[in-house]
Motif scaffolding. Structure first.
Motif, PDB file in Angstrom:
ATOM      1  N   GLU A  12       0.846  -1.100  -0.076  1.00 47.08           N
ATOM      2  CA  GLU A  12       0.182   0.024   0.019  1.00 47.08           C
ATOM      3  C   GLU A  12       0.682   1.378  -0.048  1.00 47.08           C
ATOM      4  O   GLU A  12       0.435   2.103  -0.705  1.00 47.08           O
ATOM      5  CB  GLU A  12      -1.397  -0.331   0.992  1.00 47.08           C
ATOM      6  CG  GLU A  12      -0.092  -0.184   2.741  1.00 47.08           C
ATOM      7  CD  GLU A  12      -1.444   0.563   3.410  1.00 47.08           C
ATOM      8  OE1 GLU A  12      -2.200   0.033   3.406  1.00 47.08           O
ATOM      9  OE2 GLU A  12      -0.899   0.553   4.941  1.00 47.08           O
ATOM     10  N   ARG A  13       1.891   1.147   0.788  1.00 49.19           N
ATOM     11  CA  ARG A  13       2.820   2.455   0.463  1.00 49.19           C
ATOM     12  C   ARG A  13       3.432   2.487  -0.849  1.00 49.19           C
ATOM     13  O   ARG A  13       3.738   4.007  -1.328  1.00 49.19           O
ATOM     14  CB  ARG A  13       3.772   2.322   1.550  1.00 49.19           C
ATOM     15  CG  ARG A  13       4.200   2.183   3.259  1.00 49.19           C
ATOM     16  CD  ARG A  13       5.041   1.831   3.583  1.00 49.19           C
ATOM     17  NE  ARG A  13       6.195   2.862   3.508  1.00 49.19           N
ATOM     18  CZ  ARG A  13       7.926   1.768   3.286  1.00 49.19           C
ATOM     19  NH1 ARG A  13       7.859   0.551   3.543  1.00 49.19           N
ATOM     20  NH2 ARG A  13       8.514   3.301   3.012  1.00 49.19           N
ATOM     21  N   ASP A  87       7.177  -1.768  -5.736  1.00 45.28           N
ATOM     22  CA  ASP A  87       8.099  -0.762  -5.640  1.00 45.28           C
ATOM     23  C   ASP A  87       8.892  -0.230  -6.074  1.00 45.28           C
ATOM     24  O   ASP A  87       8.830   1.084  -5.707  1.00 45.28           O
ATOM     25  CB  ASP A  87       8.422  -1.009  -4.230  1.00 45.28           C
ATOM     26  CG  ASP A  87       9.158  -2.523  -3.816  1.00 45.28           C
ATOM     27  OD1 ASP A  87       9.383  -3.188  -5.155  1.00 45.28           O
ATOM     28  OD2 ASP A  87      10.175  -2.844  -3.062  1.00 45.28           O
TER      29      ASP A  87
END
Length: 274
Positions: A12-13, A87
């Motif tokens: 989620e980051r 990411d």
């Protein structure tokens, strides 16, 4: 034209930034298969809010990055396939630059490119690929740094066949996958200068990271010694490079005992399999 495959676990980051980077591509003819690998944070909710029809979201229980990538490979329909970790980011020309190269050079099966390695938005180093075209197998087996940087390759889907990532490895699974493919499909390599990937370093446990690295490289050696198209001299170079990598990696975290044990394991892997 292009299938992008992304496994994500508790991302989620980062996943919103990855989405923005893909949707900003100058090439618009793509599909993106995102496999949510049993995330326990808000990843699933973020993915369910995506409304781009080119994005396909798959939810599964936590089976690991290789299993998630394999789901993507099973679903991919593009002429070309590439991977993006959740990411990391794609510069705007990441898809078009590689696809244009493969269009222009039908003798090339798999294309490498430049990478920016960053941390907290700061550029740490630039990876520059080897631009020499030709057979990939022994160059990859020798661990030549200029021909491999993780999963950023773009490859012709027709070359994949039924090859899939090994679910038994937590590290080097991408290297093992592409080496097996290079051996079985006789891949021809090419590369472009363009930077097509931003690899963002994340904090990991140093001990678990080197443990996984060791396991992955031992798996690579066991695989390589049983590949008839890899020469003995190439295997020797590979073994020497793996020895240096693991020895230095263990010493870097002040574990000389594990450094020596790694050398023993490498010799055993060569003797038992060779």
């Amino acid at each position: 034209m292009i299938s992008i495959i992304t496994p994500v676990y508790n991302g989620e980051r980062f996943i919103r930034e990855a989405v923005s980077s893909v949707e900003a591509q100058t090439c618009e003819n793509w599909e993106w298969i995102i496999v949510n690998d049993g995330s326990t944070d808000g990843t699933a909710e973020i993915l369910e809010c995506l409304d781009d029809p080119r994005i396909q979201v798959v939810h599964q229980q936590n089976l690991g990055v290789s299993a998630a990538r394999n789901v993507g490979l099973d679903l991919a329909k593009g002429k070309y396939i590439t991977f993006l970790d959740a990411d990391d980011l794609l510069p705007a020309n990441a898809l078009s630059a590689r696809a244009d190269f493969l269009d222009a050079f039908p003798d090339v099966d798999i294309v490498n490119a430049g990478v920016h390695v960053t941390s907290d938005g700061k550029l740490l180093r630039r990876y520059k690929p080897d631009l020499k075209k030709g057979p990939l197998l022994e160059r990859l087996a020798r661990l030549e740094p200029g021909v491999f940087f993780g999963v950023l390759y773009m490859i012709r889907r027709e070359k994949l066949g039924d090859h899939r990532f090994s679910r038994d490895l937590s590290h080097s699974e991408d290297l093992v996958f592409f080496l097996t493919l290079a051996h079985d499909a006789g891949l021809n390599y090419g590369a472009i200068r363009d930077t097509v990937y931003e690899y963002r370093l994340q904090e990991n446990s140093a001990m678990s990271d080197v443990d996984g690295l060791e396991s992955g490289y031992l798996g690579l050696i066991r695989l390589s010694v049983n590949m008839p198209r890899i020469s003995d001299s190439c295997l020797t170079t590979q073994r020497q490079r793996v020895q240096r990598i693991l020895f230095r990696s263990w010493l870097r975290i002040f574990r000389p005992d594990r450094a020596l044990l790694a050398l023993y394991k490498i010799r055993r892997a060569c003797v038992n399999q060779g």
